[in-house]
Design an enzyme around this catalytic site. Sequence first.
Site, PDB file in Angstrom:
ATOM      1  N   ARG A 272      90.421  63.314  54.324  1.00 15.65           N
ATOM      2  CA  ARG A 272      91.831  63.244  53.924  1.00 15.65           C
ATOM      3  C   ARG A 272      92.014  62.117  52.915  1.00 15.65           C
ATOM      4  O   ARG A 272      91.591  60.994  53.152  1.00 15.65           O
ATOM      5  CB  ARG A 272      92.734  62.995  55.139  1.00 15.65           C
ATOM      6  CG  ARG A 272      92.623  64.101  56.189  1.00 15.65           C
ATOM      7  CD  ARG A 272      93.519  63.839  57.370  1.00 15.65           C
ATOM      8  NE  ARG A 272      93.252  64.790  58.448  1.00 15.65           N
ATOM      9  CZ  ARG A 272      93.856  64.761  59.636  1.00 15.65           C
ATOM     10  NH1 ARG A 272      94.754  63.829  59.900  1.00 15.65           N
ATOM     11  NH2 ARG A 272      93.552  65.661  60.554  1.00 15.65           N
ATOM     12  N   ARG A 287      92.292  53.943  59.790  1.00 20.68           N
ATOM     13  CA  ARG A 287      92.739  55.018  58.891  1.00 20.68           C
ATOM     14  C   ARG A 287      91.776  55.082  57.717  1.00 20.68           C
ATOM     15  O   ARG A 287      91.799  54.225  56.835  1.00 20.68           O
ATOM     16  CB  ARG A 287      94.164  54.757  58.415  1.00 20.68           C
ATOM     17  CG  ARG A 287      94.809  55.966  57.737  1.00 20.68           C
ATOM     18  CD  ARG A 287      96.211  55.635  57.255  1.00 20.68           C
ATOM     19  NE  ARG A 287      97.103  55.346  58.335  1.00 20.68           N
ATOM     20  CZ  ARG A 287      97.797  56.253  59.018  1.00 20.68           C
ATOM     21  NH1 ARG A 287      97.667  57.532  58.700  1.00 20.68           N
ATOM     22  NH2 ARG A 287      98.615  55.910  59.995  1.00 20.68           N
ATOM     23  N   GLU A 368      96.995  56.379  67.726  1.00 23.08           N
ATOM     24  CA  GLU A 368      97.025  57.813  68.007  1.00 23.08           C
ATOM     25  C   GLU A 368      95.609  58.380  67.936  1.00 23.08           C
ATOM     26  O   GLU A 368      94.905  58.208  66.932  1.00 23.08           O
ATOM     27  CB  GLU A 368      97.909  58.532  66.990  1.00 23.08           C
ATOM     28  CG  GLU A 368      97.911  60.048  67.136  1.00 23.08           C
ATOM     29  CD  GLU A 368      98.342  60.743  65.872  1.00 23.08           C
ATOM     30  OE1 GLU A 368      97.780  61.821  65.579  1.00 23.08           O
ATOM     31  OE2 GLU A 368      99.218  60.209  65.155  1.00 23.08           O
ATOM     32  N   SER A 371      96.899  64.575  68.635  1.00 20.94           N
ATOM     33  CA  SER A 371      98.201  65.228  68.562  1.00 20.94           C
ATOM     34  C   SER A 371      98.015  66.627  69.125  1.00 20.94           C
ATOM     35  O   SER A 371      97.236  67.418  68.586  1.00 20.94           O
ATOM     36  CB  SER A 371      98.708  65.304  67.117  1.00 20.94           C
ATOM     37  OG  SER A 371      99.095  64.044  66.649  1.00 20.94           O
ATOM     38  N   ARG A 410      88.895  55.927  66.189  1.00 22.19           N
ATOM     39  CA  ARG A 410      89.885  55.131  66.914  1.00 22.19           C
ATOM     40  C   ARG A 410      89.471  54.896  68.363  1.00 22.19           C
ATOM     41  O   ARG A 410      89.847  53.889  68.962  1.00 22.19           O
ATOM     42  CB  ARG A 410      91.258  55.788  66.823  1.00 22.19           C
ATOM     43  CG  ARG A 410      91.804  55.757  65.401  1.00 22.19           C
ATOM     44  CD  ARG A 410      93.193  56.319  65.299  1.00 22.19           C
ATOM     45  NE  ARG A 410      93.668  56.223  63.912  1.00 22.19           N
ATOM     46  CZ  ARG A 410      94.882  56.594  63.525  1.00 22.19           C
ATOM     47  NH1 ARG A 410      95.749  57.091  64.407  1.00 22.19           N
ATOM     48  NH2 ARG A 410      95.255  56.482  62.256  1.00 22.19           N
TER      49      ARG A 410
END
Length: 459
Positions: A272, A287, A368, A371, A410
Amino acid sequence: MLSRQFVRENPDVVRDALEKKGVDADLDRILEVDEEWRELKKKGDDLRHERNEVSSKIGRLKQEGKDEEAEEAIERSQELKDELEEVEERADELEAELERLLLTLPQVPADDVPVGEDESENVERRREGFDDLRELPEDVTPHYDLGEELDILDFERGAKVSGGGFYFAKGDGAKLEHALVQFMLDVHREQGYEDVFPPIPVNSASMEGTGQFPKFVEDAYRIGDVNEADYEDDDLWLLPTAEVPVTNMYRDEILLDDDLPLKHQAYSPNFRREAGEHGTETRGIVRVHQFNKVEMVNFVRPDESEDRFHGLVEEAEEVLQRLELPYRILEMCTGDLGFTQAKKYDLEVWAPGDDMPEGPDVGGRWLEVSSVSNFEDFQARRASIQYRPERHESAEYLHTLNGSGLAVPRIVVAILEYYQNEDGTVDVPDPLQPYMGGQEVIEGHEKVGESALGAGEKE
């Protein structure tokens, strides 16, 4: 996507969804195009009916010797043919425009999703693992500093090879990532998931099928061209998540009722461009542009998707429970709900190394790691994935759901900070030790190269 019938019959619901999700789309134009398209379709049907009637007269008129009337009928038939071609050409143009415009409309939030403007109004449903925290060092070293001290994370060389937002995991750091991937896959196999090893490049049609395109083109890594250029269905992109190839496995297919529920899991590297702002909050591997992840994708009957959604949450959090990492579960409000989701829960692990304003009372911050989303039939309509309830019945759109199981970097952050010892070593969580050859502690490695001399590491 939303069906044109739903949009036509529920414009106020769609307009409300646009407002709640903060999406800018021209609903009025969609309704105008749909109305004109329907009028043209009716006109085309009328012209076709009239032409059939005129054509049926021609032979009879000729048999009756009414050549002049037959010639007039032939001329009228040609006029009707020309007019019909014009109507159909315009109707095809409108239908193509309508299909493009419908792709810009977001999913309508489920009725029970909390209403809110942004992430500050998400609802915390519960916390787990905080009643019996392990003893931590007085000052927990953040993962980015600890990773470099132990020489298991190398940001400088990652940037040298690929640019900012990329990193090397080295030695025990690499072993830890491999261990987490295999551990997660094994956990989900126990939960009834079938493994899929997907292709890494995905085409534009697949990105549209799951809702990444056209809205998020700028976040993707395109192969062979710039993102700003127009794309075709078969242009290739590096996958942003395994959700894209795994969901699109069944694009343009009809599954059988006996196939459902269908549960797939897939490990993949993910790419990404979007990497957030620079600073402490995104420093290290929180990130990055490339990261490993295990993804769970479910295909279910519509009346089972709500129960499966909560089951998927439990399947994702089992990884955190077995690793004994403290975490919480958030329900997204309408303003923080994604473009494609009808409902979404986030699983956030606790990382104690950096105190953030939005962190828990005990310090640290939330990251996070999953999701879990219910798309209902939104993706299925875009990708044309259906199922047949009974062999003699018409096919219907099924429901799709997915959730990360989990995002690996993470979890590495959480382990390096939560399982950190006073002497700077890191305990390997019990469930991961078999995957690391029985290793119980990460003690780090001696750095290599002349740069180590400058740092005083070697003589």
